[in-house]
Design a protein around this motif. Structure first.
Motif, PDB file in Angstrom:
ATOM      1  N   ILE A  16       0.833  -1.201   0.000  1.00  0.00           N
ATOM      2  CA  ILE A  16       0.000   0.000   0.000  1.00  0.00           C
ATOM      3  C   ILE A  16       0.867   1.249   0.000  1.00  0.00           C
ATOM      4  CG2 ILE A  16      -1.685   1.312   1.358  1.00  0.00           C
ATOM      5  CD1 ILE A  16      -2.891  -1.400   2.121  1.00  0.00           C
ATOM      6  N   ILE A  17       1.956   1.227   0.741  1.00  0.00           N
ATOM      7  CA  ILE A  17       2.858   2.380   0.755  1.00  0.00           C
ATOM      8  C   ILE A  17       3.438   2.615  -0.635  1.00  0.00           C
ATOM      9  CG2 ILE A  17       5.097   3.201   1.595  1.00  0.00           C
ATOM     10  CD1 ILE A  17       4.345   2.036   4.338  1.00  0.00           C
ATOM     11  N   ARG A  18       3.805   1.541  -1.335  1.00  0.00           N
ATOM     12  CA  ARG A  18       4.330   1.704  -2.697  1.00  0.00           C
ATOM     13  C   ARG A  18       3.274   2.332  -3.605  1.00  0.00           C
ATOM     14  NH1 ARG A  18       6.887  -3.312  -1.585  1.00  0.00           N
ATOM     15  NH2 ARG A  18       5.192  -4.483  -2.582  1.00  0.00           N
ATOM     16  N   MET A  19       2.026   1.924  -3.432  1.00  0.00           N
ATOM     17  CA  MET A  19       0.944   2.487  -4.233  1.00  0.00           C
ATOM     18  C   MET A  19       0.774   3.982  -3.935  1.00  0.00           C
ATOM     19  SD  MET A  19      -2.543   3.372  -3.635  1.00  0.00           S
ATOM     20  CE  MET A  19      -4.103   3.313  -4.500  1.00  0.00           C
ATOM     21  N   LEU A  20       0.817   4.339  -2.650  1.00  0.00           N
ATOM     22  CA  LEU A  20       0.648   5.737  -2.255  1.00  0.00           C
ATOM     23  C   LEU A  20       1.827   6.594  -2.723  1.00  0.00           C
ATOM     24  CD1 LEU A  20      -0.734   5.156   1.353  1.00  0.00           C
ATOM     25  CD2 LEU A  20      -2.034   5.912  -0.659  1.00  0.00           C
ATOM     26  N   GLU A  21       3.013   6.037  -2.683  1.00  0.00           N
ATOM     27  CA  GLU A  21       4.187   6.768  -3.173  1.00  0.00           C
ATOM     28  C   GLU A  21       4.126   6.962  -4.679  1.00  0.00           C
ATOM     29  OE1 GLU A  21       7.555   4.599  -1.728  1.00  0.00           O
ATOM     30  OE2 GLU A  21       7.546   5.656   0.212  1.00  0.00           O
ATOM     31  N   GLY A  22       3.446   6.058  -5.379  1.00  0.00           N
ATOM     32  CA  GLY A  22       3.234   6.247  -6.812  1.00  0.00           C
ATOM     33  C   GLY A  22       2.295   7.406  -7.091  1.00  0.00           C
ATOM     34  N   LEU A  23       1.290   7.579  -6.234  1.00  0.00           N
ATOM     35  CA  LEU A  23       0.351   8.689  -6.389  1.00  0.00           C
ATOM     36  C   LEU A  23       0.976  10.016  -5.996  1.00  0.00           C
ATOM     37  CD1 LEU A  23      -2.907   7.126  -4.872  1.00  0.00           C
ATOM     38  CD2 LEU A  23      -2.406   7.508  -7.290  1.00  0.00           C
ATOM     39  N   ALA A  24       1.736  10.021  -4.896  1.00  0.00           N
ATOM     40  CA  ALA A  24       2.332  11.247  -4.364  1.00  0.00           C
ATOM     41  C   ALA A  24       3.791  10.963  -4.017  1.00  0.00           C
ATOM     42  CB  ALA A  24       1.561  11.726  -3.137  1.00  0.00           C
ATOM     43  N   MET A 107       0.374  12.071   3.552  1.00  0.00           N
ATOM     44  CA  MET A 107       0.687  12.634   2.231  1.00  0.00           C
ATOM     45  C   MET A 107       0.392  14.135   2.329  1.00  0.00           C
ATOM     46  SD  MET A 107      -1.532   9.729   0.260  1.00  0.00           S
ATOM     47  CE  MET A 107      -1.449  10.446  -1.375  1.00  0.00           C
ATOM     48  N   HIS A 108       1.417  14.963   2.430  1.00  0.00           N
ATOM     49  CA  HIS A 108       1.184  16.392   2.638  1.00  0.00           C
ATOM     50  C   HIS A 108       1.557  17.188   1.392  1.00  0.00           C
ATOM     51  CE1 HIS A 108       1.787  20.300   5.101  1.00  0.00           C
ATOM     52  NE2 HIS A 108       0.517  20.152   4.779  1.00  0.00           N
ATOM     53  N   THR A 109       2.678  17.912   1.411  1.00  0.00           N
ATOM     54  CA  THR A 109       2.992  18.753   0.251  1.00  0.00           C
ATOM     55  C   THR A 109       3.329  17.928  -0.986  1.00  0.00           C
ATOM     56  OG1 THR A 109       5.255  19.007   1.122  1.00  0.00           O
ATOM     57  CG2 THR A 109       3.701  20.794   1.555  1.00  0.00           C
ATOM     58  N   ASN A 110       3.724  16.681  -0.816  1.00  0.00           N
ATOM     59  CA  ASN A 110       3.888  15.820  -2.000  1.00  0.00           C
ATOM     60  C   ASN A 110       2.545  15.564  -2.673  1.00  0.00           C
ATOM     61  OD1 ASN A 110       3.447  14.365   0.480  1.00  0.00           O
ATOM     62  ND2 ASN A 110       3.981  12.452  -0.525  1.00  0.00           N
ATOM     63  N   TRP A 111       1.461  15.496  -1.911  1.00  0.00           N
ATOM     64  CA  TRP A 111       0.113  15.336  -2.462  1.00  0.00           C
ATOM     65  C   TRP A 111      -0.381  16.660  -3.036  1.00  0.00           C
ATOM     66  CZ3 TRP A 111      -2.773  12.165  -4.743  1.00  0.00           C
ATOM     67  CH2 TRP A 111      -4.148  12.041  -4.603  1.00  0.00           C
ATOM     68  N   ASP A 112       0.054  17.781  -2.453  1.00  0.00           N
ATOM     69  CA  ASP A 112      -0.275  19.097  -3.011  1.00  0.00           C
ATOM     70  C   ASP A 112       0.275  19.248  -4.428  1.00  0.00           C
ATOM     71  OD1 ASP A 112      -1.541  20.000  -0.683  1.00  0.00           O
ATOM     72  OD2 ASP A 112       0.282  20.888   0.129  1.00  0.00           O
ATOM     73  N   HIS A 113       1.521  18.784  -4.622  1.00  0.00           N
ATOM     74  CA  HIS A 113       2.208  18.990  -5.902  1.00  0.00           C
ATOM     75  C   HIS A 113       1.959  17.876  -6.910  1.00  0.00           C
ATOM     76  CE1 HIS A 113       4.409  22.527  -4.659  1.00  0.00           C
ATOM     77  NE2 HIS A 113       4.867  21.921  -3.595  1.00  0.00           N
ATOM     78  N   ALA A 114       1.394  16.773  -6.471  1.00  0.00           N
ATOM     79  CA  ALA A 114       1.246  15.608  -7.350  1.00  0.00           C
ATOM     80  C   ALA A 114       0.223  15.844  -8.457  1.00  0.00           C
ATOM     81  CB  ALA A 114       0.834  14.387  -6.526  1.00  0.00           C
TER      82      ALA A 114
END
Length: 245
Positions: A16-24, A107-114
């Motif tokens: 799941i972490i790998r999936m989330l890191e792919g998104l953000a 998922m903070h500013t990485n999700w902001d910029h994704a």
């Protein structure tokens, strides 16, 4: 979005972490987020129930526990400053999280910029088209009026300045009232700029009218949509806001 990971499939936390890191991707995060994103609290290694939220509040944690969630994916970290001692509200919150082996992933500013992240989702629910990215947020064509925007956001909308025409709207979810970004928005043709938590000095220096909503209203849609797209549950906990005029 990547392939959905739905409840009851029994995925590992690492999957799941790998999936989330792919998104953000973590490398999109601002430098001040170092140590404040990713797996903030480690819990169960196997995940069968996933919830998302904006803030890791006591109410949200209690709801996640009641739903037997194994991981809570949040936008804001529950531990902003390093802890040298654990007491009071921190102890009560962390005690519930740890005793229930609840993973907390941020998922903070990485999700902001994704791409497809916070600002893209906000633009989508507002119906913005022909969007152009800024250093934070974006500018797009808008057909909604101010009342319709407030209704979509389910929050009050404060208008600073006189808007004679609104065809191009700049948005920066969260606390995005930065004068340099506002000037960037003006150069990109924005008639107004939407964000949260406006300071008086920024308004006085702004070259365009400013629209102020709430932090929660602008950022929570991204966590709600993330849950909807993956068959998870979003845990809503809006701030108590009363307007007196």
């Amino acid at each position: 979005m990547n392939q959905n990971i739905k409840d009851d499939e029994g995925k590992s936390r690492d999957e799941i972490i790998r999936m989330l890191e792919g998104l953000a991707p973590p490398d999109l995060a601002e430098p001040f987020d170092s140590g404040r994103i990713g797996l903030i609290v480690e819990g169960k290694p196997k995940i069968t129930k996933i919830c998302t939220c904006l803030d890791v509040t006591p109410a949200v944690v209690q709801a996640a526990i009641k739903m037997k969630a194994d991981i809570l994916i949040a936008h804001h970290t529950p531990i902003w400053n390093p802890l040298t001692s654990i007491g009071g509200s921190d102890a009560r919150l962390l005690s519930k999280i740890l005793s229930n082996e609840l993973n907390i992933y941020v998922m903070h500013t990485n999700w902001d910029h994704a791409i497809g992240g916070v600002n893209d989702i906000l633009a989508d629910i507002l119906g913005l088209t022909d969007t152009v990215s800024m250093s934070l947020g974006l500018v797009g064509s808008v057909t909604k009026n101010l009342k319709e925007i407030a209704e979509i956001l389910h929050a009050p909308l404060r208008v600073w300045g006189d808007i004679s025409s609104l065809k191009r709207l700049a948005i920066a979810a969260g606390s995005g009232f930065d004068i340099e970004i506002i000037k960037e928005a003006e150069k990109l043709g924005a008639d107004a700029y939407l964000s949260a938590e406006l300071r008086h000095s920024v308004y006085r220096s702004s070259p365009i009218p400013l629209l102020e909503s709430t932090h929660y209203a602008l950022e929570s849609p991204s966590m709600r949509v993330l849950a909807q797209n993956n068959g998870w549950d979003y845990l809503d906990d809006p701030p108590m806001l009363h307007e007196i005029s």
